[in-house]
Design an enzyme around this catalytic site. Structure first.
Site, PDB file in Angstrom:
ATOM      1  N   ASP A 111       0.820  -1.212   0.000  1.00 16.71           N
ATOM      2  CA  ASP A 111       0.000   0.000   0.000  1.00 16.71           C
ATOM      3  C   ASP A 111       0.852   1.260   0.000  1.00 16.71           C
ATOM      4  OD1 ASP A 111      -1.877  -1.949   0.377  1.00 16.71           O
ATOM      5  OD2 ASP A 111      -2.565  -1.263   2.335  1.00 16.71           O
ATOM      6  N   ASP A 133      -2.596   5.282  -2.978  1.00 19.04           N
ATOM      7  CA  ASP A 133      -1.987   4.119  -2.347  1.00 19.04           C
ATOM      8  C   ASP A 133      -1.306   3.353  -3.467  1.00 19.04           C
ATOM      9  OD1 ASP A 133      -2.952   4.762   0.160  1.00 19.04           O
ATOM     10  OD2 ASP A 133      -4.041   2.879   0.463  1.00 19.04           O
ATOM     11  N   HIS A 160      -7.639  -0.221  -3.757  1.00 13.97           N
ATOM     12  CA  HIS A 160      -6.603  -1.175  -4.184  1.00 13.97           C
ATOM     13  C   HIS A 160      -7.118  -2.086  -5.293  1.00 13.97           C
ATOM     14  CE1 HIS A 160      -4.925  -0.581   0.120  1.00 13.97           C
ATOM     15  NE2 HIS A 160      -4.871   0.510  -0.621  1.00 13.97           N
ATOM     16  N   ASP A 199      -5.689  -4.790  -6.327  1.00 11.24           N
ATOM     17  CA  ASP A 199      -5.170  -6.159  -6.293  1.00 11.24           C
ATOM     18  C   ASP A 199      -6.127  -7.226  -5.774  1.00 11.24           C
ATOM     19  OD1 ASP A 199      -4.873  -5.134  -3.760  1.00 11.24           O
ATOM     20  OD2 ASP A 199      -2.757  -5.672  -3.530  1.00 11.24           O
ATOM     21  N   CYS A 236      -0.778  -7.918  -0.750  1.00  2.00           N
ATOM     22  CA  CYS A 236      -0.760  -6.722   0.102  1.00  2.00           C
ATOM     23  C   CYS A 236       0.418  -6.690   1.067  1.00  2.00           C
ATOM     24  CB  CYS A 236      -2.022  -6.648   0.946  1.00  2.00           C
ATOM     25  SG  CYS A 236      -3.539  -6.541   0.034  1.00  2.00           S
TER      26      CYS A 236
HETATM   27  O1  DAV Z   1     -12.185  -6.754  -1.707  1.00  2.00           O
HETATM   28  O2  DAV Z   1     -12.050  -5.558   0.053  1.00  2.00           O
HETATM   29  C1  DAV Z   1      -9.181  -5.544  -0.838  1.00  2.00           C
HETATM   30  C2  DAV Z   1      -7.917  -5.039  -1.481  1.00  2.00           C
HETATM   31  C3  DAV Z   1      -6.776  -5.119  -0.563  1.00  2.00           C
HETATM   32  N1  DAV Z   1      -5.564  -4.532  -1.082  1.00  2.00           N
HETATM   33  C4  DAV Z   1     -11.627  -5.886  -1.056  1.00  2.00           C
HETATM   34  C5  DAV Z   1     -10.401  -5.229  -1.632  1.00  2.00           C
END
Ligand code: DAV
Length: 359
Positions: free
Chosen positions: A115, A193, A242, A244, A344
């Site tokens: 992040d 981020d 994010h 990812d 992450c």
């Molecule tokens: O599905 O809550 C999480 C992404 C974490 N980098 C979600 C996204």
């Protein structure tokens, strides 16, 4: 200082080249973040009251301890595979802090270097994160960043954001921010981020989100220079933070996507084989403080054919094996409670391979 003769210590252009050195985060003293606009916009509604009541206190000692042990085990597994694993300094997060404009009851954690650190080639960029509780998050990584700089890497930090009230839009769109362009961050100053970016050599994909604005995307575009093309992904995530767990290039020619979060697949992937990720395992009683269960998609490629997947995600393991990948299953249930999985909790420092065009 002359740097041309250093062997490359930091060098990573994509998400899949063979991993040689990686930073793995630490859950030490993980602290409940103060609820502000960009936190409210992205954490599960069910957690808001708990966070409001306990902001600034450490999360449950028991759960933090279990997550720390899982991160240590994961680090050992990577080391045993011959990957150099680096860990952050243990920095206390329950210490209140302030700027001239706001006060926080504490920080968050040093668990998710993906992040806060964007690695592009031989450059590490410290991200201007929008959560005020993450303002000092890179402190724990500074010993490593200084070392990498001394060994020849480029190290830059994006303009330090002020995170004033004007940085946020408290009337952000809670349902379709991707249609109305009303995200929790305004365009007052650059914020992003690093985990909203995903790297495919010369092409880097990014999503606008409740923590990443156009100003931040433009700052990255100009800072990394004309060797790279930055593409904004047309997503339809109701609470984006994010990329990812939305769009994951696994190796040249193979892309995994979330079943619902991609509105228009970026045209670059037209010739790639695109498969939709299977649903996450149903796990009653597995409280997720900061994310959805789609962290099942948050896998880490160790090489173009080997992927780390959570042990309980049987369908995901099957999905990868059927697609021709070797799977390294790793237990990570307790880390996942805190909002991130293998992608992450890592920042790729070095992957073997050069800058290429994959499209
Ligand atoms: O599905 O809550 C999480 C992404 C974490 N980098 C979600 C996204």
């Amino acid at each position: 200082m002359k740097t041309e003769n250093f062997p490359k210590i930091v060098s990573s252009y994509n998400e899949w080249d063979p991993l040689e050195e990686v930073i793995v985060g630490d859950m030490f003293n993980a602290t409940i973040p103060t609820v502000e606009v960009a936190v409210q916009a992205t954490i599960p509604d069910a957690q808001i009251d708990y966070f409001k009541l306990h902001a600034g206190q450490q999360f449950s000692e028991e759960l933090v301890g279990r997550a720390c042990r899982e991160l240590d085990d994961f680090s050992r597994i990577l080391s045993d595979l011959g990957i150099a694993v680096r860990r952050p300094e243990k920095v206390k997060k329950t210490i209140p802090y302030s700027t001239p404009h706001w006060k926080m009851l504490g920080g968050l954690y040093s668990a998710m270097p993906r992040d806060s650190l964007l690695v592009v080639g031989d450059t590490i960029i410290e991200a201007p994160m929008a959560w005020r509780s993450r303002y000092f998050e890179t402190d724990a990584f500074r010993p490593l960043l200084k070392e990498y700089f001394h060994r020849g890497a480029n190290w830059i930090a994006a303009p330090k954001p002020q995170l004033l009230d004007a940085t946020f839009d408290k009337n952000y769109d809670r349902v379709t921010p991707y249609l109305t362009d009303r995200y929790a961050v305004s365009e007052f100053e650059p914020t992003f981020d690093a985990a909203d970016f995903i790297r495919c050599g010369e092409d880097i994909f990014v999503q606008k989100s409740h923590v990443t604005n156009d100003f931040g995307i433009e700052w990255v575009r100009r800072s990394i220079g004309s060797k790279y093309r930055v593409h904004k992904v047309d997503h339809c995530d109701d609470a984006p933070m994010h990329i990812d767990a939305t769009l994951l290039p696994l190796c040249p020619g193979k892309l995994m996507i979330h079943p619902e979060r991609i509105k228009n697949l970026p045209s670059q992937f037209a010739e790639w084989e695109v498969r939709v990720a299977p649903s996450p395992a149903v796990r009653p009683g597995h409280t997720l403080y900061m994310s959805s269960a789609w962290l099942s998609m948050n896998v880490l490629m160790l090489s173009p054919d080997t992927v780390v997947v959570e042990t309980h995600e049987a369908e995901m393991i099957n999905f990868f094996e059927k697609w021709g990948f070797n799977v390294v299953p790793v237990r990570f249930s307790n880390v996942i409670r805190f909002g991130g999985a293998f992608h992450c909790v890592t920042a790729d420092v070095r992957r073997r391979g050069e800058l290429q065009n994959y499209f």
